[in-house]
Design a protein around this motif. Structure first.
Motif, PDB file in Angstrom:
ATOM      1  N   ALA A 256       0.818  -1.207   0.000  1.00  0.00           N
ATOM      2  CA  ALA A 256       0.000   0.000   0.000  1.00  0.00           C
ATOM      3  C   ALA A 256       0.853   1.260   0.000  1.00  0.00           C
ATOM      4  O   ALA A 256       0.369   2.343  -0.348  1.00  0.00           O
ATOM      5  CB  ALA A 256      -0.924   0.013   1.224  1.00  0.00           C
ATOM      6  N   GLY A 257       2.117   1.134   0.397  1.00  0.00           N
ATOM      7  CA  GLY A 257       2.989   2.297   0.450  1.00  0.00           C
ATOM      8  C   GLY A 257       4.352   1.902   0.960  1.00  0.00           C
ATOM      9  O   GLY A 257       4.580   0.766   1.387  1.00  0.00           O
ATOM     10  N   LEU A 258       5.271   2.862   0.912  1.00  0.00           N
ATOM     11  CA  LEU A 258       6.630   2.639   1.400  1.00  0.00           C
ATOM     12  C   LEU A 258       7.118   3.882   2.121  1.00  0.00           C
ATOM     13  O   LEU A 258       6.996   5.004   1.615  1.00  0.00           O
ATOM     14  CB  LEU A 258       7.582   2.316   0.240  1.00  0.00           C
ATOM     15  N   VAL A 259       7.694   3.668   3.317  1.00  0.00           N
ATOM     16  CA  VAL A 259       8.323   4.732   4.092  1.00  0.00           C
ATOM     17  C   VAL A 259       9.799   4.359   4.265  1.00  0.00           C
ATOM     18  O   VAL A 259      10.107   3.262   4.724  1.00  0.00           O
ATOM     19  CB  VAL A 259       7.657   4.897   5.472  1.00  0.00           C
ATOM     20  N   VAL A 260      10.693   5.261   3.904  1.00  0.00           N
ATOM     21  CA  VAL A 260      12.127   5.004   3.975  1.00  0.00           C
ATOM     22  C   VAL A 260      12.752   5.951   4.988  1.00  0.00           C
ATOM     23  O   VAL A 260      12.534   7.168   4.940  1.00  0.00           O
ATOM     24  CB  VAL A 260      12.793   5.197   2.594  1.00  0.00           C
ATOM     25  N   GLY A 261      13.529   5.394   5.905  1.00  0.00           N
ATOM     26  CA  GLY A 261      14.173   6.195   6.927  1.00  0.00           C
ATOM     27  C   GLY A 261      15.320   7.030   6.376  1.00  0.00           C
ATOM     28  O   GLY A 261      15.918   6.684   5.353  1.00  0.00           O
ATOM     29  N   ARG A 262      15.630   8.125   7.073  1.00  0.00           N
ATOM     30  CA  ARG A 262      16.773   8.933   6.690  1.00  0.00           C
ATOM     31  C   ARG A 262      18.036   8.076   6.769  1.00  0.00           C
ATOM     32  O   ARG A 262      18.393   7.590   7.840  1.00  0.00           O
ATOM     33  CB  ARG A 262      16.901  10.146   7.606  1.00  0.00           C
ATOM     34  N   PRO A 263      18.746   7.869   5.656  1.00  0.00           N
ATOM     35  CA  PRO A 263      19.879   6.926   5.671  1.00  0.00           C
ATOM     36  C   PRO A 263      21.127   7.543   6.269  1.00  0.00           C
ATOM     37  O   PRO A 263      21.567   8.619   5.856  1.00  0.00           O
ATOM     38  CB  PRO A 263      20.084   6.608   4.181  1.00  0.00           C
ATOM     39  N   PHE A 264      21.681   6.848   7.237  1.00  0.00           N
ATOM     40  CA  PHE A 264      22.924   7.318   7.850  1.00  0.00           C
ATOM     41  C   PHE A 264      24.024   7.408   6.795  1.00  0.00           C
ATOM     42  O   PHE A 264      24.192   6.516   5.969  1.00  0.00           O
ATOM     43  CB  PHE A 264      23.367   6.369   8.971  1.00  0.00           C
ATOM     44  N   GLY A 265      24.785   8.507   6.838  1.00  0.00           N
ATOM     45  CA  GLY A 265      25.930   8.666   5.958  1.00  0.00           C
ATOM     46  C   GLY A 265      25.634   9.309   4.621  1.00  0.00           C
ATOM     47  O   GLY A 265      26.554   9.631   3.873  1.00  0.00           O
ATOM     48  N   TYR A 266      24.354   9.513   4.309  1.00  0.00           N
ATOM     49  CA  TYR A 266      23.974  10.135   3.033  1.00  0.00           C
ATOM     50  C   TYR A 266      23.553  11.573   3.307  1.00  0.00           C
ATOM     51  O   TYR A 266      22.367  11.924   3.261  1.00  0.00           O
ATOM     52  CB  TYR A 266      22.856   9.330   2.374  1.00  0.00           C
ATOM     53  N   ASP A 267      24.532  12.415   3.585  1.00  0.00           N
ATOM     54  CA  ASP A 267      24.247  13.743   4.114  1.00  0.00           C
ATOM     55  C   ASP A 267      24.296  14.865   3.087  1.00  0.00           C
ATOM     56  O   ASP A 267      23.751  15.937   3.321  1.00  0.00           O
ATOM     57  CB  ASP A 267      25.225  14.058   5.261  1.00  0.00           C
ATOM     58  N   SER A 268      24.927  14.643   1.969  1.00  0.00           N
ATOM     59  CA  SER A 268      24.951  15.672   0.939  1.00  0.00           C
ATOM     60  C   SER A 268      23.791  15.467  -0.029  1.00  0.00           C
ATOM     61  O   SER A 268      23.234  14.363  -0.145  1.00  0.00           O
ATOM     62  CB  SER A 268      26.268  15.623   0.162  1.00  0.00           C
ATOM     63  N   GLU A 269      23.434  16.523  -0.731  1.00  0.00           N
ATOM     64  CA  GLU A 269      22.350  16.417  -1.716  1.00  0.00           C
ATOM     65  C   GLU A 269      22.692  15.394  -2.791  1.00  0.00           C
ATOM     66  O   GLU A 269      21.833  14.618  -3.230  1.00  0.00           O
ATOM     67  CB  GLU A 269      22.095  17.780  -2.349  1.00  0.00           C
ATOM     68  N   LYS A 270      23.964  15.353  -3.192  1.00  0.00           N
ATOM     69  CA  LYS A 270      24.387  14.394  -4.212  1.00  0.00           C
ATOM     70  C   LYS A 270      24.203  12.954  -3.739  1.00  0.00           C
ATOM     71  O   LYS A 270      23.697  12.102  -4.494  1.00  0.00           O
ATOM     72  CB  LYS A 270      25.856  14.643  -4.564  1.00  0.00           C
ATOM     73  N   MET A 271      24.571  12.683  -2.477  1.00  0.00           N
ATOM     74  CA  MET A 271      24.451  11.322  -1.960  1.00  0.00           C
ATOM     75  C   MET A 271      22.990  10.928  -1.777  1.00  0.00           C
ATOM     76  O   MET A 271      22.602   9.792  -2.062  1.00  0.00           O
ATOM     77  CB  MET A 271      25.223  11.198  -0.646  1.00  0.00           C
ATOM     78  N   ARG A 272      22.181  11.871  -1.301  1.00  0.00           N
ATOM     79  CA  ARG A 272      20.747  11.581  -1.165  1.00  0.00           C
ATOM     80  C   ARG A 272      20.128  11.288  -2.522  1.00  0.00           C
ATOM     81  O   ARG A 272      19.292  10.381  -2.661  1.00  0.00           O
ATOM     82  CB  ARG A 272      20.024  12.735  -0.469  1.00  0.00           C
ATOM     83  N   ASP A 273      20.524  12.075  -3.529  1.00  0.00           N
ATOM     84  CA  ASP A 273      19.986  11.849  -4.871  1.00  0.00           C
ATOM     85  C   ASP A 273      20.376  10.473  -5.399  1.00  0.00           C
ATOM     86  O   ASP A 273      19.602   9.822  -6.110  1.00  0.00           O
ATOM     87  CB  ASP A 273      20.495  12.928  -5.824  1.00  0.00           C
ATOM     88  N   GLU A 274      21.585  10.017  -5.057  1.00  0.00           N
ATOM     89  CA  GLU A 274      22.028   8.683  -5.477  1.00  0.00           C
ATOM     90  C   GLU A 274      21.152   7.611  -4.827  1.00  0.00           C
ATOM     91  O   GLU A 274      20.734   6.649  -5.487  1.00  0.00           O
ATOM     92  CB  GLU A 274      23.491   8.483  -5.097  1.00  0.00           C
ATOM     93  N   TYR A 275      20.869   7.771  -3.536  1.00  0.00           N
ATOM     94  CA  TYR A 275      20.013   6.824  -2.800  1.00  0.00           C
ATOM     95  C   TYR A 275      18.599   6.834  -3.384  1.00  0.00           C
ATOM     96  O   TYR A 275      18.009   5.776  -3.655  1.00  0.00           O
ATOM     97  CB  TYR A 275      19.996   7.233  -1.325  1.00  0.00           C
ATOM     98  N   ILE A 276      18.079   8.035  -3.596  1.00  0.00           N
ATOM     99  CA  ILE A 276      16.737   8.166  -4.175  1.00  0.00           C
ATOM    100  C   ILE A 276      16.705   7.566  -5.580  1.00  0.00           C
ATOM    101  O   ILE A 276      15.717   6.931  -5.983  1.00  0.00           O
ATOM    102  CB  ILE A 276      16.308   9.642  -4.188  1.00  0.00           C
ATOM    103  N   GLY A 277      17.799   7.751  -6.319  1.00  0.00           N
ATOM    104  CA  GLY A 277      17.856   7.212  -7.669  1.00  0.00           C
ATOM    105  C   GLY A 277      17.728   5.698  -7.699  1.00  0.00           C
ATOM    106  O   GLY A 277      17.112   5.137  -8.618  1.00  0.00           O
ATOM    107  N   VAL A 278      18.306   5.018  -6.710  1.00  0.00           N
ATOM    108  CA  VAL A 278      18.173   3.565  -6.626  1.00  0.00           C
ATOM    109  C   VAL A 278      16.712   3.181  -6.382  1.00  0.00           C
ATOM    110  O   VAL A 278      16.184   2.255  -7.010  1.00  0.00           O
ATOM    111  CB  VAL A 278      19.084   3.009  -5.510  1.00  0.00           C
TER     112      VAL A 278
END
Length: 359
Positions: free
Chosen positions: A282-304
């Motif tokens: 019905a949905g997905l909730v993803v926690g704030r990932p440790f170590g992915y603190d820059s916008e570039k790293m977050r975008d990489e995680y989101i991209g996956v």
């Protein structure tokens, strides 16, 4: 699957037990344990610690099993908080799955159980074999043992404690999940082998990000991504994922300074897809990932996440996906009650639990 068992709300003056069913750091991190005990006592509760010294692998397994049994069998204890996670909880599962007498004890005298990371296995075991509702939330190490003031509402400790007791003491519908305006990007002093009281440095959080919009309701279930993938092979405790709002978060890297490598994140999500976790989600909730603190790293995680869940065969599913929530390996964290009816609504920027978590 046994019928649902919902624990009673934690009453003032109740007794909370610490158990360590995975990593055994109580002695090494005694100052943190002392502070965690003080925090709970400061909230008006009694505290007991169940811990015996291990002398080897089999001794540790036997100790952990006996401590779990003792805590659950003691009628004076109302809640159990697991001190920390760790990768070796599964050593206990064959004995716990087979212990039908313990299952009956737990059903007859249900308790609040809190923990995260590889404590995912505790939650799954209790849900599948006893029906007990449990809580994905902070441990003593390091969350409740932080060197901070509970009374200072700007601290991660205050946020953790406030949200924990909001969930386990109130008989009202929980409503909106809280979000912290700040977080600590670095690990606590615990992982530096230091008992020096040093509050974590905090920075502003970028807030929630809706990777895919939508609105849905479903019951919450999930855990730490790597643990969820591992536990899928233990058939007796695997949940029925149909109609669930799935949540997951990722652990720290092996160097205890960076996040879980992105290739492992990708592999973990792929494992869940192959297991059918998202077939009828019905949905997905993803926690704030440790170590992915820059916008570039977050975008990489989101991209996956986008590449696996928003493109290809699962693109047609359309269930909402919310990213960067304060759950799991992040400081501070909220507490999520398993198997409660939740709602995601991107238009209202809302993640809420629609019922009480306790009786």
């Amino acid at each position: 699957m046994p019928s649902a068992v919902i624990p009673k709300a934690l009453e003032p003056g109740a007794t909370i037990a610490f158990i360590s069913p995975s990593a055994r750091l109580n002695i090494r991190c005694s100052a943190f344990m002392t502070r965690a005990t003080s925090v709970l006592k400061g909230q008006g509760y009694n505290v007991r610690e169940f811990f015996n010294t291990d002398t080897g692998i089999q001794s540790s397994i036997a100790n952990r099993l006996s401590e779990i049994r003792a805590a659950f069998s003691d009628p004076s204890i109302s809640a159990i908080i697991c001190t920390i996670g760790g990768s070796n909880f599964t050593e206990l599962l064959p004995a716990l799955v087979a212990d039908t007498e313990l299952h009956s004890v737990i059903r007859a005298n249900p308790k609040i159980v809190v923990g995260f990371s590889d404590i995912t296995g505790v939650h799954w075991f209790l849900h599948a074999l006893t029906g007990l509702r449990t809580f994905y939330g902070p441990g003593a190490l390091p969350e409740l043992g932080e060197a901070n003031s509970v009374d200072d509402e700007t601290t991660p400790l205050s946020f953790c404690v406030k949200n924990l007791f909001r969930i386990i003491t109130s008989r009202e519908a929980i409503g909106d999940i809280q979000r912290s305006p700040t977080y600590a990007p670095k690990l606590a002093a615990l992982f530096d082998n230091s008992d020096t009281p040093k509050p974590p440095e905090i920075i502003p959080t970028p807030g929630w990000i809706w990777i895919r919009p939508g609105k849905s309701q479903g019951r919450l279930f999930g855990g730490c991504l790597t643990a969820v993938a591992r536990l899928a092979g233990i058939r007796s405790i695997v949940p029925d994922w149909r109609g669930k709002i799935v949540f997951f978060e990722t652990a720290i890297g092996e160097d205890e300074a960076s996040g879980n490598p992105i290739y492992r994140v990708q592999a973990g999500i792929a494992d869940l897809i192959a297991q059918g976790v998202f077939d009828d989600a019905a949905g997905l909730v993803v926690g704030r990932p440790f170590g992915y603190d820059s916008e570039k790293m977050r975008d990489e995680y989101i991209g996956v996440i986008k590449g696996l869940l928003c493109e290809g065969p699962l693109a047609e599913k359309k269930f909402p996906i919310l990213f960067n929530v304060d759950i799991g390996h992040t400081t501070p964290m909220v507490t999520l009650p398993f198997d409660t009816l939740a709602e995601l609504d991107s238009e209202k920027d809302r993640f809420a639990i629609l019922e009480p978590a306790v009786l």
